[in-house]
Design a protein around this motif. Sequence first.
Motif, PDB file in Angstrom:
ATOM      1  N   HIS A 112      40.110   2.088 -20.823  1.00  0.00           N
ATOM      2  CA  HIS A 112      38.896   1.660 -20.827  1.00  0.00           C
ATOM      3  C   HIS A 112      38.529   1.897 -22.274  1.00  0.00           C
ATOM      4  O   HIS A 112      37.765   1.213 -22.891  1.00  0.00           O
ATOM      5  N   HIS A 123      37.271  -1.420 -25.327  1.00  0.00           N
ATOM      6  CA  HIS A 123      36.117  -1.548 -26.018  1.00  0.00           C
ATOM      7  C   HIS A 123      36.388  -2.426 -27.248  1.00  0.00           C
ATOM      8  O   HIS A 123      35.553  -3.025 -27.964  1.00  0.00           O
ATOM      9  N   GLU A 159      30.161  -1.724 -21.130  1.00  0.00           N
ATOM     10  CA  GLU A 159      31.010  -0.786 -20.196  1.00  0.00           C
ATOM     11  C   GLU A 159      31.705  -1.571 -19.001  1.00  0.00           C
ATOM     12  O   GLU A 159      33.047  -1.185 -18.819  1.00  0.00           O
ATOM     13  N   HIS A 185      26.250   2.572 -17.657  1.00  0.00           N
ATOM     14  CA  HIS A 185      27.767   2.996 -16.845  1.00  0.00           C
ATOM     15  C   HIS A 185      27.548   2.533 -15.105  1.00  0.00           C
ATOM     16  O   HIS A 185      28.140   1.692 -14.672  1.00  0.00           O
TER      17      HIS A 185
HETATM   18 ZN    ZN Z   1      33.068   2.946 -22.575  1.00  0.00          ZN
END
Ligand code: ZN
Length: 566
Positions: A388, A392, A421, A469
């Motif tokens: 993750h 980004h 996100e 999120h």
């Molecule tokens: Zn993140």
Amino acid sequence: MIKGLSKCGIVVMVGGLLAGAGDAAIAKKAKDAAEAALQTKIDRFVPTEITASLSALPDSEKQALMKTIEAGKLLDPIYRRQVWLGNVELEKKLQADTTPKGKLIYHAFKQNVGPWSRLDEGAAFVDGVPAHKPKGAGFYSEDITKEELEAWIATLSKSDKARATGFFHTIRRGEDKKLVAVPYSKEYAEFLKPAAQALNDAADLTKNDSLKKFLKTRAEAFLNDDYYDSDVAWMELDSPVDVTIGPYETYEDELMGSKAAFEAFITIRNEVETAKLKKFSGELQDIEDHLPMDPKYRIAKIGALAPIRVVDQVFTSGEARRGVTTAAFNLPNDEKVTAEKGSKRVMLRNVQEAKFNKILKRIAEVVIPAKDRELVQFDPFFTHILMHELCHGLGATAPKVNGVETTVRAQLKELNGALEEAKADITGLWALQYLIDKGVLDKSLEKTMYETYLVGTFRSVRFGINEAHGKGMALQFNYLWDLGAYKLEKGRFVVVPGKIKDAVAKLSGEILTIQAEGSYDKAKALLGKYGVVRPPMQKLLDKMKSIPTDLEPYFPIAGETAPVSR
Ligand code: ZN
């Protein structure tokens, strides 16, 4: 100033029972209910041992580590004062009350570092204190208003203004009633002097040059308020003992948002995950070259990524130790340093593992059928978090809209956070599958990662979809569900193996394309349709009320034992 604490310390509301209850039995019932209510609030944080093996560390580094813990402990009394000037006197009173109720209140005080509950919009749980924390926390004398402050700042010279509005000075009302900026080194000298000494001692003990340099320069900063050199040294820190210590975040200052609160993260580098990260970083361009979208949007040469460190925590103090436990952070915040040196992301692996064990496993019991629960594992959980973070850095950041180059952030405005996100989550999952298919990662991961990811969705959505999120996770969940990648089985969710791979690729591609096109309208439509909580999900979320919200860590390496209030 603080009255009757030991007599009627709790202001937890229990209907109308407390008011005018003449009858002793009713009063007792009310008292019991109030105590039970406070206990329930305390129990939202589950006591958790946080530790790591030091066996791989040479003696010199172990000794240096213990010295930095000593320095870290000195930041707790500073932070208490930074939250509220009344905390020192209040704590003495709370500590002196050894009745069961008194212990309960003191426990809550320690969890929140102050008499206001951070999970309950800052409501007071102690009698005789302000209903809410003063906006200026302990950084400004309490009678200073924003208007007075701004008027005063306007009269200052450029250098005085920089100090007054900077990170490292408190603002006090002097004897002559005028305002004055007091450097942290003076305001907190009682604690910063011995802390600097402990850091210097640690610097003398370590054999790692980058750690030595950071500790020495940070010790200097504690005494002269100039943090620049030590922030730079922290960016260059490359050591088995990894230390983050100083005044950093400005959340506590709600008046001006400029004063930094002290905290420490004393950690050791996790070599296994650091190696994994290195391996993934080497694959990033290849992942970018195969992203599931129109090849014209792929980036021919991706930019250098901000450094990431994976560490295990052995001690925290100050702001790092209040309310919800930090599992990862980005520092430094000083724009001068970030402009020159960038910033660094630190991921606290064993904190994530503790949250996984104490919370995510309990969520799994609610969300998925018993037969699938053994597939929910920490390794795929953390591997996905690493991916993750790396993701980004993939996909377009500078789309062209009507021929003009702009940024994804500028185009997507308030939707950018949730979509970014979601992009990192779903593209991270897609990338792991890509590396499995390529033979870089073991095929066994395929069995566990989708199930683990599904349960993780509920962890994020649990606290609402108003935050980036949570909203981004709800979007992913509903999108995958509508594509048949999940199905309901007796009220719980199962992953559909034949469908999940393609569904993940499709969603990843859709989000990446929206970013590459810089299309606000498409982002709005996607989040509007899917970034919601539908009834079957809500039903499961309702069943999670008794699962702890977070951890209350304690650190055996620093000589601590489990917290108790009874
Ligand atoms: Zn993140």
